[in-house]
Design an enzyme around this catalytic site. Structure first.
Site, PDB file in Angstrom:
ATOM      1  N   LEU A 184     -23.537   3.087  22.196  1.00 11.21           N
ATOM      2  CA  LEU A 184     -24.895   2.677  21.839  1.00 11.21           C
ATOM      3  C   LEU A 184     -25.118   1.182  22.024  1.00 11.21           C
ATOM      4  CD1 LEU A 184     -25.584   4.884  18.679  1.00 11.21           C
ATOM      5  CD2 LEU A 184     -26.242   5.293  21.063  1.00 11.21           C
ATOM      6  N   HIS A 221      -7.986   6.233  24.702  1.00  6.00           N
ATOM      7  CA  HIS A 221      -8.397   5.991  26.086  1.00  6.00           C
ATOM      8  C   HIS A 221      -7.103   5.880  26.897  1.00  6.00           C
ATOM      9  CE1 HIS A 221     -10.922   3.836  29.228  1.00  6.00           C
ATOM     10  NE2 HIS A 221      -9.682   3.543  29.615  1.00  6.00           N
ATOM     11  N   ASP A 254     -19.477  10.388  27.074  1.00  3.39           N
ATOM     12  CA  ASP A 254     -19.096   9.016  27.430  1.00  3.39           C
ATOM     13  C   ASP A 254     -20.315   8.271  27.970  1.00  3.39           C
ATOM     14  OD1 ASP A 254     -17.663   6.709  27.795  1.00  3.39           O
ATOM     15  OD2 ASP A 254     -16.516   7.411  29.521  1.00  3.39           O
TER      16      ASP A 254
END
Length: 418
Positions: A49, A167, A293
């Site tokens: 965001l 990740h 994503d």
């Protein structure tokens, strides 16, 4: 509904009052949904965001409006903001912005390490105990490559049932990498991003999770080899979950031949073989969920030469359409399976209270209505997101979200924000 005979759904206040045939209520607003599919509101475990710090790319307001347009009632906001969401203060700021805007619930994800630097654990306990109640932690955008730090994080979150979302990218194997390592990278002369850079981290982390007895979640899994490692780990009873993005279910590294930076993403687009393996793994449950994503960038960060371009794609407003094309129309999943992968399981992994619940009496009215017969070309000019870096511009995709309800309140009506 998700299957069987058409049924009526009556919403009263914030909950589903009744589900059945021939329902009526005096004075009720009626939404005609013949031929459409009603799903529990979608949940995205992996959204960027950008607020605070990169409001030129996205804000909590614009991002949650995009989420509502895509059928989402809850999103998990990644920690790579400016400042990084590595303290209780920052995660509470993001959480409260989500509450103020009201287009969907926003659950902040806390950073694993201070400043995403991979050197010192962030305030995991304080973030969990804050008003935001953080349960998911990730340095997404960067890998927690230090095995000792990763072990300590897994041990810490175990105390309160949290999860570390990794990740998976060994940084030493991807220095200067620009795209998937393979035939296309060799022909184009671009630095290759080998599959083993992802797979080696996943292998290490599932073993660490087994050793510690904790939960680990694999972000944006992208290779056939990664699928096999996760499948093996699950067969051993290791508490691992994994996600795949819509773009990795559809697009391949052949698109990089255009040198269009819209196709530059982390992890990179892989081969057709990888795409097929990812689809099959999502269908058989090896991959648990679809996560967007969603990575918005301003025009100037993408409208440049390939090497200088930022990595990432927006995805909230097109995710369900891509899943319909790649999974439903290929017969790999039915709509109940879509609900499971895009609502039920993401809510379970992230502990999103009130979301991912069945469409039945007494449950929160977090709902998404989909016109599955619709087909149309993607036009980013109509996006609610502040950014337009979609890889699907001009591509015809099936399905369109027509209505979204958050606790009984319409956030999207006839394809328009309420």
């Amino acid at each position: 509904m998700l299957g069987g005979e058409p049924q009526d759904v009556l919403i009263d206040g914030e909950v589903v009052e009744a589900v059945g045939t021939g329902l009526s209520a005096d004075g009720a607003e009626v939404v005609e949904a013949d031929g459409k599919v009603l799903l529990p509101g979608l949940v995205d475990l992996h959204t960027h965001l950008r607020e605070p710090g990169r409001e030129d790319s996205e804000t909590v307001l614009t991002g949650t409006r995009a989420a509502a347009c895509g059928g989402y009632t809850a999103v998990f906001a990644m920690a790579n903001t400016f400042p990084v969401a590595d303290t209780a203060g920052v995660v509470e700021q993001v959480y409260r912005l989500g509450q103020e805007h009201g287009y969907c619930d926003v659950q902040p994800i806390g950073a694993v390490t201070v400043g995403l630097e991979g050197k010192k654990l962030a305030e995991l306990g304080a973030m969990h105990e804050s008003a935001a109640g953080v349960t998911v932690f990730s340095d997404d955008g960067k890998c927690v490559d230090d095995a000792v730090i990763m072990r300590r994080a897994l041990e810490y979150v175990k105390a309160f049932g949290g999860v570390v979302a990794q990740h998976a990218q060994e940084p030493r194997l991807t220095e200067g990498a620009q795209m998937n390592e393979g035939v296309v990278s060799a022909e184009l002369g671009l630095g290759g991003w080998p599959a083993v850079a992802e797979e080696s981290i996943i292998a290490r982390d599932v073993l660490l999770a087994e050793h510690v007895g904790s939960r680990v979640h694999i972000c944006h899994l992208s290779t056939a080899g990664s699928v096999e490692i996760v499948r093996w780990a699950k067969s051993r009873g290791i508490d691992v979950t994994a996600e795949v993005t819509p773009h990795h279910l559809l697009l391949t590294d052949e698109l990089v031949r255009t040198y269009n930076p819209v196709y530059k993403v982390n992890p990179p687009l892989r081969t057709e073989r990888d795409v097929m393996a990812l689809r099959e793994a999502l269908a058989d449950g090896t991959i648990d969920i679809v996560a967007t994503d969603h990575a918005p960038h301003p025009h100037e960060d993408k409208d440049c030469e390939w090497a200088a371009a930022a990595m990432g794609m927006v995805g909230l407003e097109t995710a369900l359409s891509v899943v319909q094309q790649t999974m439903v129309e290929t017969g790999l999943l039915d709509w109940a399976g879509v609900a499971d992968r895009m609502s039920v399981k993401p809510a379970l992994i992230g502990r999103a209270a009130g979301h991912g619940r069945p469409v039945s009496a007494g449950e929160p009215a977090n709902l998404t209505l989909v016109d599955t017969a619709y087909r149309g070309a993607v036009d980013p000019a109509g996006f609610a997101s502040r950014s337009r870096n979609t890889p699907y511009e001009g591509r015809e995709l099936p399905g369109r979200v027509t209505h979204t309800w958050l606790r009984g309140k319409a956030t999207l009506v006839d394809g328009k924000l309420a």
